[in-house]
Design an enzyme around this catalytic site. Structure first.
Site, PDB file in Angstrom:
ATOM      1  N   CYS A   2       0.862  -1.192   0.010  1.00 15.84           N
ATOM      2  CA  CYS A   2      -0.122  -0.165  -0.110  1.00 15.84           C
ATOM      3  C   CYS A   2       0.788   1.266  -0.008  1.00 15.84           C
ATOM      4  O   CYS A   2       1.693   1.478   0.797  1.00 15.84           O
ATOM      5  CB  CYS A   2      -0.692   0.030   1.153  1.00 15.84           C
ATOM      6  SG  CYS A   2      -2.138  -1.166   1.374  1.00 15.84           S
ATOM      7  N   ARG A  27       3.852  -0.470  -4.702  1.00 17.15           N
ATOM      8  CA  ARG A  27       3.485  -0.827  -3.352  1.00 17.15           C
ATOM      9  C   ARG A  27       2.164  -1.500  -3.433  1.00 17.15           C
ATOM     10  O   ARG A  27       1.851  -2.294  -2.394  1.00 17.15           O
ATOM     11  CB  ARG A  27       3.647   0.281  -2.488  1.00 17.15           C
ATOM     12  CG  ARG A  27       5.119   1.008  -2.028  1.00 17.15           C
ATOM     13  CD  ARG A  27       4.729   2.174  -1.509  1.00 17.15           C
ATOM     14  NE  ARG A  27       4.493   1.794  -0.157  1.00 17.15           N
ATOM     15  CZ  ARG A  27       5.695   1.443   0.760  1.00 17.15           C
ATOM     16  NH1 ARG A  27       6.799   1.633   0.470  1.00 17.15           N
ATOM     17  NH2 ARG A  27       5.395   1.239   2.042  1.00 17.15           N
ATOM     18  N   TRP A  75      -2.670  -2.562  -1.896  1.00 14.86           N
ATOM     19  CA  TRP A  75      -2.369  -4.121  -1.712  1.00 14.86           C
ATOM     20  C   TRP A  75      -3.289  -4.838  -0.915  1.00 14.86           C
ATOM     21  O   TRP A  75      -2.820  -4.722   0.612  1.00 14.86           O
ATOM     22  CB  TRP A  75      -1.064  -4.105  -1.510  1.00 14.86           C
ATOM     23  CG  TRP A  75      -0.355  -5.694  -1.866  1.00 14.86           C
ATOM     24  CD1 TRP A  75      -0.290  -6.507  -3.320  1.00 14.86           C
ATOM     25  CD2 TRP A  75      -0.244  -6.774  -0.885  1.00 14.86           C
ATOM     26  NE1 TRP A  75       0.154  -7.690  -2.793  1.00 14.86           N
ATOM     27  CE2 TRP A  75       0.222  -7.926  -1.505  1.00 14.86           C
ATOM     28  CE3 TRP A  75      -0.343  -6.845   0.547  1.00 14.86           C
ATOM     29  CZ2 TRP A  75       0.399  -9.222  -0.953  1.00 14.86           C
ATOM     30  CZ3 TRP A  75      -0.128  -8.026   1.215  1.00 14.86           C
ATOM     31  CH2 TRP A  75       0.448  -9.155   0.500  1.00 14.86           C
ATOM     32  N   ASN A 101      -1.736   2.251   5.485  1.00 19.20           N
ATOM     33  CA  ASN A 101      -0.837   1.111   5.131  1.00 19.20           C
ATOM     34  C   ASN A 101      -0.517   0.319   6.495  1.00 19.20           C
ATOM     35  O   ASN A 101       0.132   0.920   7.390  1.00 19.20           O
ATOM     36  CB  ASN A 101       0.391   1.736   4.608  1.00 19.20           C
ATOM     37  CG  ASN A 101       1.609   0.669   4.136  1.00 19.20           C
ATOM     38  OD1 ASN A 101       1.273  -0.547   4.119  1.00 19.20           O
ATOM     39  ND2 ASN A 101       2.783   1.300   4.239  1.00 19.20           N
ATOM     40  N   GLY A 102      -0.723  -0.856   6.266  1.00 18.43           N
ATOM     41  CA  GLY A 102      -0.059  -1.783   7.623  1.00 18.43           C
ATOM     42  C   GLY A 102      -1.694  -2.825   7.742  1.00 18.43           C
ATOM     43  O   GLY A 102      -2.419  -3.056   7.107  1.00 18.43           O
ATOM     44  N   GLU A 491      17.174 -17.952  -7.717  1.00 14.44           N
ATOM     45  CA  GLU A 491      16.990 -16.515  -7.941  1.00 14.44           C
ATOM     46  C   GLU A 491      16.487 -16.816  -9.480  1.00 14.44           C
ATOM     47  O   GLU A 491      15.285 -15.990  -9.814  1.00 14.44           O
ATOM     48  CB  GLU A 491      18.221 -15.811  -8.036  1.00 14.44           C
ATOM     49  CG  GLU A 491      17.940 -14.227  -8.594  1.00 14.44           C
ATOM     50  CD  GLU A 491      16.866 -13.569  -7.832  1.00 14.44           C
ATOM     51  OE1 GLU A 491      16.238 -14.085  -6.813  1.00 14.44           O
ATOM     52  OE2 GLU A 491      16.508 -12.524  -8.179  1.00 14.44           O
ATOM     53  N   LYS A 495      12.561 -15.379 -10.304  1.00 14.96           N
ATOM     54  CA  LYS A 495      12.101 -14.618 -11.439  1.00 14.96           C
ATOM     55  C   LYS A 495      11.084 -14.879 -12.501  1.00 14.96           C
ATOM     56  O   LYS A 495      10.257 -14.659 -12.695  1.00 14.96           O
ATOM     57  CB  LYS A 495      13.295 -14.132 -12.335  1.00 14.96           C
ATOM     58  CG  LYS A 495      14.160 -13.204 -11.456  1.00 14.96           C
ATOM     59  CD  LYS A 495      13.776 -11.861 -11.185  1.00 14.96           C
ATOM     60  CE  LYS A 495      13.383 -11.872  -9.835  1.00 14.96           C
ATOM     61  NZ  LYS A 495      14.113 -11.570  -8.824  1.00 14.96           N
ATOM     62  N   GLU A 498       7.661 -15.671 -10.537  1.00 12.92           N
ATOM     63  CA  GLU A 498       6.880 -14.289  -9.985  1.00 12.92           C
ATOM     64  C   GLU A 498       6.283 -13.456 -11.348  1.00 12.92           C
ATOM     65  O   GLU A 498       5.188 -12.921 -10.880  1.00 12.92           O
ATOM     66  CB  GLU A 498       7.425 -13.466  -9.208  1.00 12.92           C
ATOM     67  CG  GLU A 498       8.857 -12.770  -9.556  1.00 12.92           C
ATOM     68  CD  GLU A 498       9.744 -12.184  -8.749  1.00 12.92           C
ATOM     69  OE1 GLU A 498       9.163 -11.313  -7.823  1.00 12.92           O
ATOM     70  OE2 GLU A 498      10.994 -11.842  -8.664  1.00 12.92           O
ATOM     71  N   HIS A 514      17.435 -36.896  -6.116  1.00 12.73           N
ATOM     72  CA  HIS A 514      16.729 -37.389  -4.916  1.00 12.73           C
ATOM     73  C   HIS A 514      15.334 -37.082  -5.012  1.00 12.73           C
ATOM     74  O   HIS A 514      14.671 -36.833  -4.119  1.00 12.73           O
ATOM     75  CB  HIS A 514      17.495 -36.745  -3.579  1.00 12.73           C
ATOM     76  CG  HIS A 514      18.922 -37.029  -3.588  1.00 12.73           C
ATOM     77  ND1 HIS A 514      19.256 -38.316  -3.051  1.00 12.73           N
ATOM     78  CD2 HIS A 514      20.063 -36.311  -3.853  1.00 12.73           C
ATOM     79  CE1 HIS A 514      20.591 -38.409  -3.302  1.00 12.73           C
ATOM     80  NE2 HIS A 514      20.999 -37.220  -3.660  1.00 12.73           N
ATOM     81  N   LYS A 613       5.942  -4.611  -4.169  1.00 15.23           N
ATOM     82  CA  LYS A 613       7.303  -4.398  -4.054  1.00 15.23           C
ATOM     83  C   LYS A 613       7.981  -4.242  -2.694  1.00 15.23           C
ATOM     84  O   LYS A 613       8.862  -4.993  -2.478  1.00 15.23           O
ATOM     85  CB  LYS A 613       7.719  -3.014  -4.767  1.00 15.23           C
ATOM     86  CG  LYS A 613       9.300  -2.629  -4.818  1.00 15.23           C
ATOM     87  CD  LYS A 613       9.830  -3.174  -5.909  1.00 15.23           C
ATOM     88  CE  LYS A 613      11.372  -3.463  -5.994  1.00 15.23           C
ATOM     89  NZ  LYS A 613      12.115  -4.506  -6.564  1.00 15.23           N
TER      90      LYS A 613
HETATM   91  C1  F6R Z   1      11.458 -10.869  -5.862  1.00 16.08           C
HETATM   92  C2  F6R Z   1      11.668  -9.791  -5.087  1.00 16.08           C
HETATM   93  C3  F6R Z   1      11.202 -10.092  -3.522  1.00 16.08           C
HETATM   94  C4  F6R Z   1      12.007  -9.286  -2.748  1.00 16.08           C
HETATM   95  C5  F6R Z   1      11.682  -9.648  -1.066  1.00 16.08           C
HETATM   96  C6  F6R Z   1      12.476  -8.735   0.204  1.00 16.08           C
HETATM   97  O1  F6R Z   1      12.036 -10.579  -7.096  1.00 16.08           O
HETATM   98  O2  F6R Z   1      11.624  -8.668  -5.147  1.00 16.08           O
HETATM   99  O3  F6R Z   1      11.522 -11.467  -3.255  1.00 16.08           O
HETATM  100  O4  F6R Z   1      13.358  -9.652  -2.831  1.00 16.08           O
HETATM  101  O5  F6R Z   1      10.436  -9.066  -0.818  1.00 16.08           O
HETATM  102  O6  F6R Z   1      12.404  -7.473  -0.341  1.00 16.08           O
HETATM  103  P1  F6R Z   1      13.432  -6.440   0.504  1.00 16.08           P
HETATM  104  O7  F6R Z   1      14.616  -6.492  -0.458  1.00 16.08           O
HETATM  105  O8  F6R Z   1      13.217  -5.015  -0.181  1.00 16.08           O
HETATM  106  O9  F6R Z   1      13.572  -6.735   1.714  1.00 16.08           O
END
Ligand code: F6R
Length: 618
Positions: A2, A27, A75, A101-102, A491, A495, A498, A514, A613
């Site tokens: 949010c 956000r 969000w 937000n929260g 990673e 990617k 998501e 395994h 984000k």
């Molecule tokens: C994946 C992604 C998330 C963040 C995670 C931690 O692409 O962006 O997995 O890495 O939410 O976020 P931060 O680094 O902001 O604590």
């Protein structure tokens, strides 16, 4: 999660609010809304499901010209994305509007109590409960809104960043925070004030920012000096910071998506990250990190490092563990912050807990370091957002300085974090005398060449775009790597899932036999990270195992590798580098691959479904 924006000043607030929401859309983007207060007790409330652009469209022909307003991009936590659940929420009398937000954890109990007093609710949200609670508390306190907010917040358990306005008072904006970020921008001569979840919507109007601390309430009155008070102890002094934000980083710079721009930003921002930190004279390199200089004793004598982080930052942490153990010979653990915060963790003298976070606002990471700090650990931060909550909670740390990351899928933050971890491990290893002189020099020299090498990988963009088409038909894929490249496999898979919504698993390549090997057939792409380093021959054996089961292999290989090429449907080449720096290169084609698969599937790359984000809720 949010985004909040607020404005009070001499200009119509609506365009400023919409502009601000667009910057905070990373956000959350399942609904948006705003409340505009003008004179004569008028308050216009607008809400729209979906993106901020829908709200913009809806408000386009309205003549709301009030110079006080609050706005929100959501969000969803409580209640589905809908107009009814969108913020602002307005109290029963229609006087008070609030954006939040929260999460108010005890909202159900509060709601029940308010219902008994005759309050009714339209939405399923915890925020509407807070709006009604503020009204109730204000009424009980002879209608004074400020004391109503104060009293209501004292009854709330959970996290909040809120902005509150009252239809009857066009000269007052109230804000408060606990565990969710909030920044206030101060305009010239106190003529206007800006409020936002981070500094990005504010920076184009003023560089003077005050970050609210937990349980602080801000009284922002037209034409008056900003006042801040602690909820329990009253008036507090505050520090005005000058933010230094590169505004060009906040637009797409000609790229179709932020994610692609940020992938292509990497050569430049990694140079920024190393600038002034890696120094060279006559072919001799050295790394200087102020955190290591200033806290040498504690860091050099650290008995154990525990890295706490989430998602992509956790993957960087897995590489950090290898770097610290290799160069510093200090035992290092990596924990998911969300688990660590609830573990019966034993902290001993000499424990350093390292938080890695792009946003600096991830609720679990913040709670994990708060817990560790309470138990006596030294807290080290590797953070991107300057002045963020995590950055402010740490004892020391190193910013990654890669500029704002807007695309929800993290790309340049990952390589920035790994770059900082490499510099940190080398600086500390040097200070401890655990790193070989020649290796120290060689790794630093090679690290400075990484930006150019990333540049050459980016030239394969079109080729990777073609390869991506094959993946659009897949329902599952497997990412396999070993050693330094194992976290890259994780990673790459993250990617892919998501932004492309394709199920992808990252695994240590040898672990495949395994269990996951049972999944392999000619329909499932298997991505190997098979650069020319330790365990290379062993990776080739793992590839043979996949081929024997009719698996289709796509591999990241070192330039000129013919042996692996023969075993693959397609290869993506990366320049040769040292083993410990391999992740900085091998992750790049995987970022591009996931990007192009998502684009080919016509998905929203920068704002994938269900994600936000900055995860500021538990
Ligand atoms: C994946 C992604 C998330 C963040 C995670 C931690 O692409 O962006 O997995 O890495 O939410 O976020 P931060 O680094 O902001 O604590």
């Amino acid at each position: 999660m949010c985004g909040i924006v607020g404005y009070i000043g001499d200009k119509p607030s609506l365009p400023i609010l919409i502009n601000g929401l667009k910057k905070l859309e990373y956000r959350g983007y399942d609904s948006a809304g705003c409340a505009i207060v003008s004179g004569n007790e008028r308050m216009e409330v607008y809400k729209a499901k979906g993106k901020v652009s829908n709200l913009e469209e809806k408000t386009q022909n309205d003549d709301a010209c009030g110079t006080l307003g609050i706005a929100h991009t959501r969000w969803a936590t409580h209640g589905i994305p809908s107009e009814i659940n969108a913020h602002p929420h307005v109290s029963q009398s229609g006087n008070i509007a609030i954006v939040h937000n929260g999460i108010i954890e005890n909202y159900a109990v509060l709601k029940e109590q308010l219902e008994k007093k005759g309050y009714t609710f339209k939405s399923e949200t915890d925020t509407e409960v807070l709006a009604q609670l503020i009204e109730y508390a204000a009424t009980e306190g002879n209608g004074d809104l400020v004391s109503g907010v104060r009293r209501a917040l004292k009854l709330c358990i959970g996290a909040y960043a809120i902005a509150v306005v009252d239809r009857r008072n066009p000269d007052l904006l109230i804000a408060a925070r606990k565990a969710s970020p909030l920044a206030i921008g101060i305009g010239e001569n106190n003529e206007e004030f800006f409020l936002a979840s981070d500094a990005s919507p504010i920076a184009e109007y003023t560089r003077k920012i005050v970050y609210l601390n937990d349980e602080e309430l801000a009284l922002i009155e037209r034409g008056k000096e900003l006042r801040i008070e602690n909820l329990h102890t009253g008036s507090v002094d505050y520090e005005i910071k000058e933010v230094d934000l590169d505004l060009s980083m906040l637009d797409k710079g000609g790229f179709p998506h932020f994610m692609l721009k940020e992938i292509f930003d990497q050569p430049t921002v990694l140079k920024d990250c190393m600038r002034g930190r890696i120094l060279e004279k006559d072919g001799k390199y050295r790394v200087v990190l102020s955190a290591v200089e200033q806290h040498k004793d504690i860091l050099v004598n650290a008995k154990r490092f525990t890295i706490v982080s989430c998602g992509t930052s956790w993957h960087a942490g897995l590489i950090g563990k290898q770097l610290i153990e290799h160069f510093c010979k200090i035992h290092t653990e990596v924990a998911y912050a969300s688990e660590y915060r609830y573990n019966d963790t034993v902290i001993e003298p000499g424990d350093v807990v390292m938080a890695i976070s792009q946003s600096g606002e991830t609720a679990d990471t913040l709670a994990a370091i708060e817990m560790a700090k309470e138990k006596g650990a030294t807290i080290f931060g590797i953070v991107n957002s300057v002045g963020s909550s995590i950055a402010r909670q740490t004892d020391t740390g190193t910013y990654i300085h890669i500029g704002p990351e807007i695309g929800v899928a993290s790309t340049k933050a990952f390589t920035g974090q790994v770059t900082v971890l490499t510099m940190l491990a080398l600086a500390l290893g040097k200070a401890r005398g655990t790193v070989d002189e020649q290796e120290y020099n060689e790794v630093l020299r090679e690290l400075t060449l990484i930006p150019e090498k990333i540049q050459t990988i980016l030239q394969q963009n079109d080729k990777i775009k073609d390869i991506a088409r094959i993946f659009t038909y897949a329902h599952n894929c497997l990412y396999l790597g070993r050693g330094w490249n194992y976290p890259v496999a994780l990673e790459g898979a993250l990617k892919m899932k998501e932004i492309s919504y394709i199920h992808a698993e990252g695994y240590p390549a040898a672990e495949m036999k395994h269990g996951p090997i049972a999944l392999i057939d000619d329909e499932m792409p298997v991505v190997f990270i098979a650069t020319h380093h330790q365990l290379y021959q062993k990776i080739i054996s793992n590839m043979q195992e996949v081929l024997s089961r009719r698996g289709r292999i796509f591999a990241i290989v070192t330039e000129g590798d013919e042996q692996v090429r023969k075993m693959c449907a397609e290869v993506m080449e990366v320049p040769a580098t040292l083993a410990c720096l391999a992740p900085l290169l091998s992750v790049i084609p995987l970022q591009l691959l996931s990007y192009h698969v998502a684009v080919a599937k016509q998905l929203n790359v920068d704002q994938p479904r269900n994600l936000a984000k900055s995860v500021t809720v538990e």
